[in-house]
Write an enzyme that holds these catalytic residues in place. Structure first.
Site, short mmCIF file in Angstrom:
data_model
loop_
_atom_site.label_atom_id
_atom_site.label_comp_id
_atom_site.label_asym_id
_atom_site.label_seq_id
_atom_site.Cartn_x
_atom_site.Cartn_y
_atom_site.Cartn_z
N HIS A 366 0.77 -1.27 -0.06
CA HIS A 366 0.07 0.05 0.02
C HIS A 366 0.82 1.31 0.00
CE1 HIS A 366 -4.02 -2.08 0.63
NE2 HIS A 366 -3.19 -2.74 1.32
N LYS A 558 -8.14 14.05 4.83
CA LYS A 558 -7.18 13.30 4.86
C LYS A 558 -6.26 13.07 5.81
CE LYS A 558 -6.14 13.74 0.52
NZ LYS A 558 -6.51 12.70 -0.17
N ARG A 559 -5.63 12.25 6.14
CA ARG A 559 -4.50 12.05 6.99
C ARG A 559 -3.45 13.31 6.64
NH1 ARG A 559 -3.95 8.34 11.47
NH2 ARG A 559 -1.71 9.45 11.66
N LYS A 564 0.92 14.58 0.99
CA LYS A 564 -0.38 14.80 0.68
C LYS A 564 -0.59 16.45 0.20
CE LYS A 564 -2.03 11.08 3.20
NZ LYS A 564 -2.93 9.91 2.20
N THR A 666 -8.51 6.74 -1.95
CA THR A 666 -9.84 6.25 -1.89
C THR A 666 -10.68 7.24 -1.78
OG1 THR A 666 -9.47 5.36 0.26
CG2 THR A 666 -9.52 3.86 -1.41
N LYS A 670 -14.50 8.50 -3.54
CA LYS A 670 -15.94 8.87 -2.66
C LYS A 670 -16.38 10.29 -3.23
CE LYS A 670 -13.83 6.12 0.80
NZ LYS A 670 -13.05 6.15 1.74
C1 26Y Z 1 4.34 0.77 9.43
C2 26Y Z 1 3.02 1.14 10.02
C3 26Y Z 1 3.53 2.38 10.82
C4 26Y Z 1 2.31 1.53 8.90
C5 26Y Z 1 1.20 1.85 9.52
C6 26Y Z 1 -0.05 1.88 8.64
C7 26Y Z 1 2.44 1.95 7.77
C8 26Y Z 1 1.55 2.31 6.74
C9 26Y Z 1 0.08 2.44 7.11
C10 26Y Z 1 -0.72 2.98 6.42
C11 26Y Z 1 -0.69 2.94 5.07
C12 26Y Z 1 -1.93 3.32 4.26
O1 26Y Z 1 -2.88 3.79 4.80
N1 26Y Z 1 -1.73 3.70 3.03
C13 26Y Z 1 -2.74 3.74 2.13
O2 26Y Z 1 -3.54 2.87 1.76
C14 26Y Z 1 -4.63 2.98 0.97
C15 26Y Z 1 -5.27 1.88 0.48
O3 26Y Z 1 -4.62 1.11 -0.53
C16 26Y Z 1 -4.25 3.88 -0.46
O4 26Y Z 1 -5.32 4.31 -1.06
C17 26Y Z 1 -3.50 4.99 0.05
O5 26Y Z 1 -3.01 5.95 -1.25
C18 26Y Z 1 -2.25 4.61 0.98
O6 26Y Z 1 -1.54 5.66 1.44
#
Ligand code: 26Y
Length: 819
Positions: A366, A558-559, A564, A666, A670
């Site tokens: 992701h 968003k976050r 971003k 995503t 929406k």
């Molecule tokens: C390693 C840990 C701290 C960690 C925890 C959460 C690393 C990453 C994440 C979360 C990542 C995340 O939310 N990624 C997002 O996933 C979405 C679904 O695929 C994408 O639409 C988005 O672009 C992406 O930033």
């Protein structure tokens, strides 16, 4: 509600009311005369859960009898939100419930607002898991979600004097009416200790089985939440694990007089499911995080192997009947744990175990941000999971040997595909482990998948060229259209028919011709205005800021993360402010800039960006020369429920990440589904949205991913020169830098702005002029209402492909082989 075209019958309403009152009386122990709103909420939730339960059991029985292959979705995050409207709506009972409650003078909308959000996720990845669960139930796929039942989900964001403060989130304070506790479904999970070869199993490490004498045992207890699909199609299970101390162990110590030690032991064990790691894309890197990852993976794998063995009697056919999807690398330790269970516990020969493991697992990536690619220090792994570390070494040795046998001797290549990183202290690369242990690896948009092949996984991809495929993300239309925007849904159903609700992927297209009809456009605009009025009231209530619902609602939610580029939007905001001030009588398009989002608690720059947003908001909103032509709003505590209210009220959707860095996005889907126009870069799924919707109906600007990369490679990007070349940008930066928005602390933003000048890692300055021009186009288009609303209709009508049903169908057919 829209999806129930026929009004509920009096019998249905009376029956549901009777169920609710019975729950209130016998499960909650309250007399309807004296029940609080919260009691009513709980009673309705319990009555709704009952309706799901029959179907749930029937479904479980059927899957068992038909011997269907099961899908297991392993995710450390499920960002669910509220479940009441979702469940009732999917069961076709929303109007029934509303009327049933009205009959006892209870307002449905008031009680549904009492449900806390289940915020067991940070952002996109967690919300995707929740959309996928709903789509899998809708498509009748026999799926189980596995994760952790955190006592505390994502923190509550409070804004105090413009700064973010994190408060503990307490979603379980009043209990959780959706879940079933399963004390009998429990597994003991080990940590630490030592490893010994079992006598007589040979000296070849591949043939020998090992005992793992772990030092500490933690119990995993299952909690099940039923997930119902559209029209009650089927009901699947989300099984979340809670950590408990091993009771006997703790009692022994207690009886021996070590009271403090016994309690500490308990606290240490239970801390595993205490709180969600509140970081997105920033390395958590803590031992507790690794404990969480192993804890839920180990419990889930034991659970699914037990189920498989019970039904099939052998593990030799595991890949035929089970598909395990790893949601990012967070559950990647599953590769080693499955090997351990097969080899050490179930006596499967190593080679066969590897074949079964790879055949069963697949992995979704992701993010490509280097700081989010998980690696764990070898020392930590050896201490916490000694047997897993051995297994990882063995997998690595075989992997590298096999390559040498194939004639690969390039040391640089071998180092890059190794499971162990040698450069910065020895660390296990969880991405490489997940890649090697899976038969399919996928990205989440076409662009992101391409970049996976070209960047992080380029060498592994050259060795396994068929392994990586693309599965562009999607969203569930039930939550993000039918439930969150009943006004628009009603309008759509009126024009293309009830079938829309069952086949939106094809039926939405039938709206295309209506884009050219003035009366349809007028109604499309009217439903938007209604949603904007509702949001305007909420902004007034929560923040005391008056916004004009007729203004253009320009939304960035968003976050908060530098990539971003909320900062780019703020620079535009200030530029617009300065332009209005220098020509207050000009013909300006009235705008409301709406921001919302959480920053990781340790992410200083992101928190400063929130403060800057609030500083800018206060200054602009208080400035009489602006006369309300521009308003800036930061809505605190962004979560799923707030998103459901903001998105249907948006005219303009900001999707402006530095190209190449947002894997998919995503919320972009929406917004478009609800008819907002996108201003965005060619990043993530924006690219495919552009293909579906048409570039004429979006505002695309900025560098492409290739251009960004080329500039980085050439090392020639000089933000300072860009700033000198743009008087407008220079003026904005000077104003912020010199304290125009922070008179109380004029130096507050000096470092932030100087950072842009010297590093500008995310190319904010480089894209500024292009963004400014795109925003001018937005205004020109908004003034031409016919053209705006025509494009808005196309955004809705051409977004059908982004249904998570389509995404799940692709996983099901191409990876899981279950359809
Ligand atoms: C390693 C840990 C701290 C960690 C925890 C959460 C690393 C990453 C994440 C979360 C990542 C995340 O939310 N990624 C997002 O996933 C979405 C679904 O695929 C994408 O639409 C988005 O672009 C992406 O930033």
């Amino acid at each position: 509600m829209t999806q129930e075209t026929t009004a509920p019958t009096a019998e249905e309403v009376a029956a549901f009311r009777a169920n609710v009152i019975s729950k209130l009386t016998y499960s909650i122990g309250k007399d309807p005369e004296h029940a609080s709103d919260h009691d009513w909420f709980e009673a309705v939730a319990l009555a709704t859960r009952d309706r799901m339960t029959d179907e749930w059991m029937a479904r479980t029985r059927q899957v068992y009898q038909e011997g269907k292959k099961r899908v297991y979705y392993l995710s450390l995050e499920f960002l669910i939100g509220r479940l009441l409207t979702d469940s009732l709506s999917n069961l076709g009972l929303l109007e029934v419930a509303r009327e049933a409650l009205a009959g006892v003078d209870v307002d449905f909308d008031r009680i549904r607002g009492l449900e806390p959000d289940a915020a067991l996720g940070n952002g996109g990845l967690g919300r995707l898991a929740a959309c996928f669960m709903e789509s899998m139930a809708t498509l009748g796929i026999a799926a189980h979600g596995y994760g952790i039942r955190y006592d505390h989900g994502l923190f509550r964001q409070a804004i105090v004097d413009g700064w973010q403060h994190e408060q503990t989130e307490t979603w379980l304070n009043f209990g959780n009416p959706w879940e079933f506790e399963r004390p009998e479904v429990s597994y003991l999970i080990g940590f630490g200790g030592s490893v010994a070869a079992m006598p007589g199993t040979g000296s070849n490490p591949e043939q020998s089985r090992h005992f793992w004498h772990w030092a500490e045992g933690v119990r995993a207890i299952a909690y099940d939440t039923p997930v119902v699909g559209w029209r009650g199609a089927s009901v699947n299970t989300l099984r979340l694990w809670r950590a408990r101390a091993e009771a006997d162990f703790h009692l022994e110590r207690f009886n021996a007089g070590d009271h403090i030690g016994a309690v500490a032991e308990e606290a240490r064990a239970e801390s595993i499911s205490r709180v969600l790691y509140p970081a997105d894309s920033t390395e958590a890197g803590q031992e507790l995080r690794l404990r969480q990852e192993y804890f839920f993976v180990a419990a889930s794998l034991q659970d699914l192997l037990r189920r498989h063995l019970e039904q099939r009697g052998t593990l030799m056919n595991l890949p035929e009947f089970a598909a395990i999807q790893l949601n990012d690398t967070h559950p990647a330790i599953a590769v080693a744990e499955l090997m351990r269970l097969l080899v050490d516990v179930h006596d499967v020969p190593w080679r066969k175990a590897w074949e079964l493991t790879v055949g069963t697992l697949s992995y979704t990536n992701h993010t490509l941000l280097p700081e989010a690619l998980e690696t764990w220090p070898v020392g930590l792994m050896e201490r916490l999971l000694p047997r897993h570390m051995q297994i990882i070494y063995l997998i690595n040795a075989q992997h590298l040997d096999a390559l040498r046998e194939r004639g690969v001797h390039d040391l640089k290549l071998l180092r890059s595909v190794s499971l162990i990183e040698e450069d910065h202290g020895r660390r296990v690369r969880m991405g490489n482990l997940a890649f090697l242990g899976s038969h399919c690896v996928n990205g989440v948009s076409a662009l992101h998948t391409g970049l996976m092949r070209e960047t992080v996984f380029t060498d592994l991809h050259s060795l396994y060229p068929k392994r990586i495929s693309n599965k562009t993300n999607g969203i569930t239309f039930r939550r993000w259209l039918y439930q969150s925007n009943p006004q628009l849904t009603r309008l759509l159903v009126e024009h293309v028919g009830e079938e829309l609700l069952d086949a939106p992927e094809t039926m939405l297209r039938k709206l295309d011709p209506f884009a050219d009809q003035a009366d349809f456009r007028a109604r499309f605009a009217a439903q938007r205005l209604e949603n904007k009025q509702i949001l305007a009231r909420m902004i007034q209530d929560r923040l005391g800021i008056t916004v004009d619902p007729n203004a253009l609602f320009d939304v960035h939610v968003k976050r908060i993360h530098e990539y971003k580029r909320q900062l780019l939007n703020l620079l535009h905001t200030v530029a617009l402010y300065q332009a209005i001030r220098s020509d207050p009588g000009g013909n300006w398009v009235p705008r409301v800039k709406i921001f919302a989002g959480k920053a990781a608690a340790s992410y200083h720059t992101a928190k400063l960006i929130i403060k800057l947003t609030n500083d800018i908001a206060r200054t602009i909103n208080d400035d009489p020369t602006v006369r309300g032509l521009l308003k800036v709003v930061f809505l605190p505590n962004y979560n799923v429920s707030l998103a459901e209210r903001i998105i249907p009220a948006a005219d303009l959707s900001e999707q402006i990440s530095t190209a190449g860095l947002e894997a998919s996005g995503t919320s972009n889907m929406k917004f478009a589904l609800n008819g907002a126009l996108t201003i965005g870069t060619l990043d993530g799924a924006n690219v495919e949205m552009c293909e579906q919707i048409g570039a004429d109906h979006m505002f695309i600007f900025g560098m492409t991913a290739q251009e960004v990369e080329a500039r980085k490679q050439a090392n020639e990007y000089n933000a300072e020169a860009t700033i000198i070349g743009s008087p407008r940008l220079n003026e904005v930066l000077m104003a912020i830098r010199n304290g125009a928005f922070s008179a109380d602390d004029p130096a507050r933003y000096t470092a932030l702005i100087d950072g842009l000048k010297w590093h500008d890692t995310f190319m904010v300055c480089a894209d500024f002029e292009s963004y400014w021009k795109a925003q001018l186009e937005v205004e020109a288009r908004w003034r031409d209402a016919d053209s705006w609303w025509r494009s808005a209709v196309f955004n809705t009508s051409r977004t059908g492909w982004f249904s998570s049903d389509r995404t799940i169908r692709e996983y099901a057919e191409e990876i899981w082989k279950v359809l």
